[in-house]
Design a protein around this motif. Structure first.
Motif, PDB file in Angstrom:
ATOM      1  N   TRP A   8      27.185   3.476  80.897  1.00  9.35           N
ATOM      2  CA  TRP A   8      26.181   3.927  79.796  1.00  9.35           C
ATOM      3  C   TRP A   8      25.095   5.065  80.601  1.00  9.35           C
ATOM      4  N   HIS A   9      24.653   4.251  81.617  1.00  9.51           N
ATOM      5  CA  HIS A   9      23.485   5.018  82.459  1.00  9.51           C
ATOM      6  C   HIS A   9      23.955   6.317  82.941  1.00  9.51           C
ATOM      7  N   TRP A  10      25.117   6.311  83.440  1.00 10.57           N
ATOM      8  CA  TRP A  10      25.690   7.643  84.125  1.00 10.57           C
ATOM      9  C   TRP A  10      26.195   8.687  83.134  1.00 10.57           C
ATOM     10  N   ARG A  11      26.444   8.432  82.013  1.00  7.06           N
ATOM     11  CA  ARG A  11      27.230   9.428  80.995  1.00  7.06           C
ATOM     12  C   ARG A  11      26.789  10.813  81.107  1.00  7.06           C
ATOM     13  N   HIS A  12      25.521  11.054  81.227  1.00  9.40           N
ATOM     14  CA  HIS A  12      25.033  12.548  81.294  1.00  9.40           C
ATOM     15  C   HIS A  12      24.221  12.697  82.519  1.00  9.40           C
ATOM     16  N   ASN A  13      24.167  11.888  83.516  1.00  8.87           N
ATOM     17  CA  ASN A  13      23.628  11.941  85.000  1.00  8.87           C
ATOM     18  C   ASN A  13      24.157  13.200  85.765  1.00  8.87           C
ATOM     19  N   PRO A  14      23.534  14.185  85.955  1.00 13.99           N
ATOM     20  CA  PRO A  14      24.179  15.403  86.784  1.00 13.99           C
ATOM     21  C   PRO A  14      24.731  14.601  88.138  1.00 13.99           C
ATOM     22  N   LEU A  15      23.925  13.694  88.546  1.00 15.71           N
ATOM     23  CA  LEU A  15      24.295  13.086  90.021  1.00 15.71           C
ATOM     24  C   LEU A  15      25.415  12.085  89.930  1.00 15.71           C
ATOM     25  N   CYS A  16      26.109  11.751  88.889  1.00 17.59           N
ATOM     26  CA  CYS A  16      27.043  10.958  88.701  1.00 17.59           C
ATOM     27  C   CYS A  16      28.485  11.639  89.313  1.00 17.59           C
ATOM     28  N   ARG A  17      28.943  11.078  90.289  1.00 18.65           N
ATOM     29  CA  ARG A  17      30.382  11.572  90.754  1.00 18.65           C
ATOM     30  C   ARG A  17      31.576  10.935  89.857  1.00 18.65           C
ATOM     31  N   ALA A  18      32.711  11.573  90.127  1.00 15.27           N
ATOM     32  CA  ALA A  18      33.799  11.274  89.320  1.00 15.27           C
ATOM     33  C   ALA A  18      34.103   9.680  89.482  1.00 15.27           C
ATOM     34  N   THR A  19      33.998   9.374  90.887  1.00 13.18           N
ATOM     35  CA  THR A  19      34.261   8.196  91.297  1.00 13.18           C
ATOM     36  C   THR A  19      33.421   7.047  90.893  1.00 13.18           C
TER      37      THR A  19
END
Length: 200
Positions: A8-19
């Motif tokens: 939930w935290h990463w869903r719109h974060n631009p730093l989120c990697r696909a992995t």
């Protein structure tokens, strides 16, 4: 669990990697399998064990008979007997006994009696099969149910362990792949990555 919260935290974060997302989805799938599939497998295994054990209870109750045996004489403990300290507290004795088989024939032989200090002529209960041979006490229904419940819990726990092991294996493979990509990126950057664009 941290990965599921991170989904939930990463869903719109631009730093989120696909992995990162993939790792969180794997954790969520594992959690759902643990919460939904493991109890079902445990219940199915427990009910199958209950059915088999109750059938065994019925068969043992039909094939075994409780007869009254009479002590002929007390037998000496063998040299290979258990620890003498526990033998003192044990209320069972080896005796030569005689009893009547369910078909009416007389039987005799060495048996274990629940008598602390047996004397000739003492009587005790003895389980036999239909032919009059000594047999173990039949399994009772409550004990069978307990074993079935334990089998169900064991199957559910084994399912949880397998799911968690699978999740860890998948995440480990993803981390190895991530490290391999990082190594490739470092190789492409070259040995002078720190001086790029400095004009040296």
């Amino acid at each position: 669990m941290r990965a599921v919260r991170g989904l939930w935290h990463w869903r719109h974060n631009p730093l989120c990697r696909a992995t990162d997302l993939m790792e969180a989805w794997v954790a969520l799938a594992a959690l759902l399998l643990i919460l939904l599939v493991a109890p079902v497998i445990g219940a199915l295994a427990g009910s199958a064990a209950q059915e088999d054990l109750q059938r065994a209870v019925r068969e043992q109750e039909e094939s075994r008979r409780l007869v009254t045996a009479t002590v002929v004489r007390k037998l000496e403990r063998s040299a290979l007997a258990a620890d003498p300290e526990t033998a003192v507290r044990d209320n069972r004795s080896r005796v030569q006994a005689r009893w009547t088989a369910p078909d009416g024939t007389g039987r005799s032989g060495p048996v274990t009696a629940r008598l602390r200090d047996p004397e000739p002529g003492d009587r005790f209960a003895l389980w036999t099969d239909a032919q009059g041979r000594t047999a173990a006490r039949p399994l009772d229904s409550a004990t069978a149910t307990t074993h079935a419940v334990l089998a169900g819990f064991g199957a559910a726990l084994l399912t949880v362990c397998l799911v968690e092991g699978g999740r860890r294996l998948v995440v480990w493979r993803m981390v190895l792949r991530r490290y391999a990509r990082w190594d490739q990126a470092w190789d492409r950057a070259g040995p002078d990555w720190g001086r790029t664009g400095t004009g040296s």
